[in-house]
Design a protein around this motif. Sequence first.
Motif, short mmCIF file in Angstrom:
data_model
loop_
_atom_site.label_atom_id
_atom_site.label_comp_id
_atom_site.label_asym_id
_atom_site.label_seq_id
_atom_site.Cartn_x
_atom_site.Cartn_y
_atom_site.Cartn_z
N LEU A 102 5.05 8.54 -13.84
CA LEU A 102 4.10 9.03 -12.85
C LEU A 102 4.27 8.21 -11.58
O LEU A 102 4.42 6.99 -11.65
CB LEU A 102 2.67 8.88 -13.38
N ILE A 103 4.25 8.88 -10.43
CA ILE A 103 4.31 8.18 -9.14
C ILE A 103 3.18 8.68 -8.26
O ILE A 103 2.90 9.88 -8.21
CB ILE A 103 5.69 8.34 -8.46
N CYS A 104 2.53 7.75 -7.59
CA CYS A 104 1.38 8.08 -6.75
C CYS A 104 1.70 7.75 -5.29
O CYS A 104 2.17 6.65 -5.00
CB CYS A 104 0.17 7.29 -7.21
N PHE A 105 1.42 8.69 -4.40
CA PHE A 105 1.65 8.52 -2.97
C PHE A 105 0.35 8.21 -2.24
O PHE A 105 -0.73 8.43 -2.77
CB PHE A 105 2.32 9.79 -2.40
N PRO A 106 0.43 7.69 -1.00
CA PRO A 106 -0.76 7.28 -0.24
C PRO A 106 -1.65 8.45 0.19
O PRO A 106 -1.20 9.60 0.27
CB PRO A 106 -0.18 6.60 1.00
N GLU A 107 -2.87 8.12 0.51
CA GLU A 107 -3.87 9.09 0.98
C GLU A 107 -3.32 9.94 2.13
O GLU A 107 -2.71 9.42 3.05
CB GLU A 107 -5.13 8.35 1.44
N SER A 108 -3.55 11.23 2.03
CA SER A 108 -3.17 12.20 3.06
C SER A 108 -1.71 12.04 3.48
O SER A 108 -1.36 12.15 4.65
CB SER A 108 -4.10 12.09 4.28
N TYR A 109 -0.85 11.80 2.48
CA TYR A 109 0.56 11.56 2.78
C TYR A 109 1.21 12.75 3.49
O TYR A 109 2.01 12.58 4.39
CB TYR A 109 1.32 11.21 1.49
N ILE A 110 0.84 13.95 3.08
CA ILE A 110 1.33 15.16 3.75
C ILE A 110 0.13 15.78 4.45
O ILE A 110 -0.84 16.10 3.79
CB ILE A 110 1.94 16.17 2.76
N PRO A 111 0.09 15.90 5.73
CA PRO A 111 1.12 15.68 6.74
C PRO A 111 1.14 14.26 7.30
O PRO A 111 1.94 13.95 8.18
CB PRO A 111 0.74 16.66 7.83
N GLY A 112 0.28 13.38 6.82
CA GLY A 112 0.14 12.02 7.34
C GLY A 112 -1.31 11.78 7.71
O GLY A 112 -1.99 12.67 8.22
N TYR A 113 -1.81 10.60 7.38
CA TYR A 113 -3.20 10.26 7.67
C TYR A 113 -3.41 10.25 9.19
O TYR A 113 -2.62 9.68 9.93
CB TYR A 113 -3.55 8.88 7.08
N PRO A 114 -4.48 10.89 9.67
CA PRO A 114 -4.70 11.00 11.12
C PRO A 114 -5.16 9.69 11.75
O PRO A 114 -6.32 9.33 11.69
CB PRO A 114 -5.79 12.08 11.22
N LEU A 115 -4.21 8.98 12.33
CA LEU A 115 -4.50 7.73 13.03
C LEU A 115 -4.21 7.91 14.52
O LEU A 115 -3.34 8.70 14.89
CB LEU A 115 -3.64 6.59 12.49
N LEU A 116 -4.91 7.18 15.36
CA LEU A 116 -4.70 7.31 16.80
C LEU A 116 -3.28 6.99 17.22
O LEU A 116 -2.73 7.60 18.12
CB LEU A 116 -5.68 6.41 17.55
N GLU A 117 -2.64 6.02 16.55
CA GLU A 117 -1.32 5.59 16.97
C GLU A 117 -0.18 6.48 16.46
O GLU A 117 0.97 6.28 16.83
CB GLU A 117 -1.05 4.12 16.59
N PHE A 118 -0.49 7.47 15.61
CA PHE A 118 0.53 8.38 15.09
C PHE A 118 0.15 9.82 15.37
O PHE A 118 -1.01 10.19 15.23
CB PHE A 118 0.71 8.21 13.58
N GLU A 119 1.12 10.61 15.73
CA GLU A 119 0.88 12.03 15.91
C GLU A 119 1.18 12.74 14.59
O GLU A 119 2.21 12.49 13.97
CB GLU A 119 1.80 12.57 17.01
N VAL A 120 0.27 13.59 14.15
CA VAL A 120 0.43 14.30 12.90
C VAL A 120 0.85 15.74 13.20
O VAL A 120 0.26 16.40 14.06
CB VAL A 120 -0.89 14.28 12.08
N GLU A 121 1.87 16.19 12.46
CA GLU A 121 2.37 17.56 12.64
C GLU A 121 1.26 18.58 12.35
O GLU A 121 0.41 18.36 11.48
CB GLU A 121 3.54 17.78 11.67
#
Length: 170
Positions: A35-54
């Motif tokens: 089993l492998i677990c990925f980070p919160e909101s990995y797709i499309p990416g967690y909405p942070l001010l410093e990153f643009e989310v698709e």
Amino acid sequence: MKIAIASPPFPKSISDGLYWMEKLVKDAAEQRAELICFPESYIPGYPLLEFEVEERSPEKLQLALDKACEIAAQNHTAIILPMDWYTANGLVNLAHVISNTGEVLGYQTKNQLDPTEDNFWIPGTQRHIFEVNGVKFGIVICHEGFRYPETVRWAARGGGNNSFSSALRR
């Protein structure tokens, strides 16, 4: 059961996230993780001010989930895939549980949002227990796990009825 925790780079796009997912699932499978677990909101990416989310359309998210199912089946490794998802009520933050044969076993929504997330998602209302290779588990997503310890206690007690989570909604 051997469990892998993925720590991929922040995805530049849904396609980039799937690239890293495939690579990390393959690596985990080679190390015999079940089993492998990925980070919160990995797709499309967690909405942070410093990153643009698709832009995340329901169609793009469904295609990403379908690809994750293929990756799980090809590598015989179960995946916990946190992602944004559209429901009849709005956009939720959830974690899909995918079996090692590529079947979606279900999902867990984030039920207790951090106040800073209120503009992104709506809270879920139910809690679920999952089973992978004979191991039962519940999922709590970030803030709700350390701010609301009853979510962890609920899972540790085996779930019971789902009325618990409805009573905790804000």
